[in-house]
Design an enzyme around this catalytic site. Structure first.
Site, mmCIF file in Angstrom:
data_model
loop_
_atom_site.group_PDB
_atom_site.id
_atom_site.type_symbol
_atom_site.label_atom_id
_atom_site.label_comp_id
_atom_site.label_asym_id
_atom_site.label_seq_id
_atom_site.Cartn_x
_atom_site.Cartn_y
_atom_site.Cartn_z
ATOM 1 N N LYS A 1 -23.582 3.938 47.568
ATOM 2 C CA LYS A 1 -22.162 4.068 47.246
ATOM 3 C C LYS A 1 -21.313 3.245 48.223
ATOM 4 O O LYS A 1 -20.284 2.680 47.837
ATOM 5 C CB LYS A 1 -21.741 5.541 47.290
ATOM 6 C CG LYS A 1 -20.274 5.797 46.948
ATOM 7 C CD LYS A 1 -19.913 5.339 45.538
ATOM 8 C CE LYS A 1 -18.423 5.543 45.232
ATOM 9 N NZ LYS A 1 -18.046 6.941 45.014
ATOM 10 N N THR B 1 -18.587 11.689 47.711
ATOM 11 C CA THR B 1 -18.834 10.480 48.494
ATOM 12 C C THR B 1 -18.640 10.852 49.955
ATOM 13 O O THR B 1 -17.522 11.110 50.407
ATOM 14 C CB THR B 1 -17.871 9.353 48.086
ATOM 15 O OG1 THR B 1 -18.116 8.995 46.734
ATOM 16 C CG2 THR B 1 -18.075 8.131 48.973
ATOM 17 N N LYS C 1 -10.900 6.196 52.755
ATOM 18 C CA LYS C 1 -11.873 7.171 53.244
ATOM 19 C C LYS C 1 -13.285 6.656 53.049
ATOM 20 O O LYS C 1 -14.126 6.704 53.965
ATOM 21 C CB LYS C 1 -11.674 8.512 52.521
ATOM 22 C CG LYS C 1 -12.586 9.644 52.990
ATOM 23 C CD LYS C 1 -13.872 9.769 52.177
ATOM 24 C CE LYS C 1 -13.619 10.261 50.777
ATOM 25 N NZ LYS C 1 -14.896 10.512 50.043
#
Length: 287
Positions: A171, A96, A239
């Site tokens: 995502k 990711t 994050k």
């Protein structure tokens, strides 16, 4: 077919294992060489000492590491993935990361005569271990068609979302939605406790209606019990949300609820819950 898998963390380790179980010739690389040797002892295959060596002669190379900087470290340079991959091979990045990085790597791969897919996953550690991840891909249709049957070893669903970078953008949406859902559950379950509702009866009932979600059914017991030492860590979620905020700023998109929840996660980090599961949002009400 020969493939390589770069990065054997809580996600990559089982994902690479599913490839080996599918009778695919797998070579692995991990920054901690001992972890790679442990994987080999469990699943067979081979171990390389650099990403470039792992990628040599491979049809596909998969990567699942921590963030943009980690991806660049294992991908670029004379010891990186792209230096070792043959022409015509495909690099699939399951990390990711940012959509900007995906476009950068696709451009570099193209100069080497290679192909690229950004392919972040959803489903967490349990999804990786059980081979039921969801994969969101960015790239061209022909490349996706070649990689999809191999990804099926650890995915129950994969979808091409659009050109390179689209997987990472999807995502970001996934994480934005999860943040809101988990905060809603934290508030709802805290309310349920305070008014004296039975947790099991409550979830058995409302999960069958419009409030139902994966998070509700898989996290309600531990949320009511105050158990968070597992799962998708708060550090990782922050994050991921940081990547979404950066992208949102580029497009002047407001994310007020997500920023509020991110602030709650920051509180949890400051209280030592960095590695707690994201469902630990409810801990803010248990002081």
């Amino acid at each position: 077919m020969k493939v390589a898998f770069i990065g054997l963390g809580v996600m990559g380790y089982p994902m690479a294992g599913h490839l080996a179980k599918a009778n695919i010739d797998v070579c692995v690389y991990n920054r901690s060489h001992e972890k790679a040797l442990a994987w080999q002892a469990e699943f067979g295959g081979s171990v390389a000492t650099t990403p470039a060596l792992a990628a040599q002669g491979c049809d596909l190379v998969f990567c699942c590491v921590g963030n943009d900087d980690d991806v660049r470290q294992v991908t670029l340079g004379e010891n990186g993935i792209l230096a070792g991959m043959p022409q015509g091979s495909i690099f699939v990045d399951h990390t990711t990361a940012s959509a900007e990085l995906a476009r950068e790597l696709a451009s570099v791969a193209l100069t080497h005569g290679q192909y690229f897919l950004d392919a972040p996953v959803s489903g967490g550690q349990a999804g990786a271990e059980n081979g039921v991840l969801t994969v969101m891909c960015g790239g061209d249709a022909a490349t996706f068609a070649k990689a999809q049957p191999v990804m099926d070893a650890y995915a129950r669903f994969s979808q091409l979302m659009g050109p390179v970078g689209s997987g990472q953008l999807a995502k970001m949406v996934n994480q934005i939605c999860i943040a809101g859902v988990v905060q809603g559950l934290a508030e709802g379950f805290n309310f349920a406790e305070k008014v004296g509702l039975d947790p099991k009866a409550l979830v058995e009932t409302i999960s069958k209606g419009a409030a139902g979600s994966w998070q509700m059914e898989n996290r309600y017991q531990t949320m009511f019990a105050g158990e968070y030492d597992f799962g998708f860590a708060v550090d990782w979620m922050r994050k991921d949300l940081g990547i979404a905020f950066s992208e949102a700023d580029k497009h002047d998109v407001a994310l007020p609820m997500t920023k509020m929840v991110d602030g709650f996660y920051q509180e949890i980090q400051e209280n030592g819950g960095n590695r707690w599961d994201t469902s630990s949002l409810i801990s803010r009400f248990k002081k």
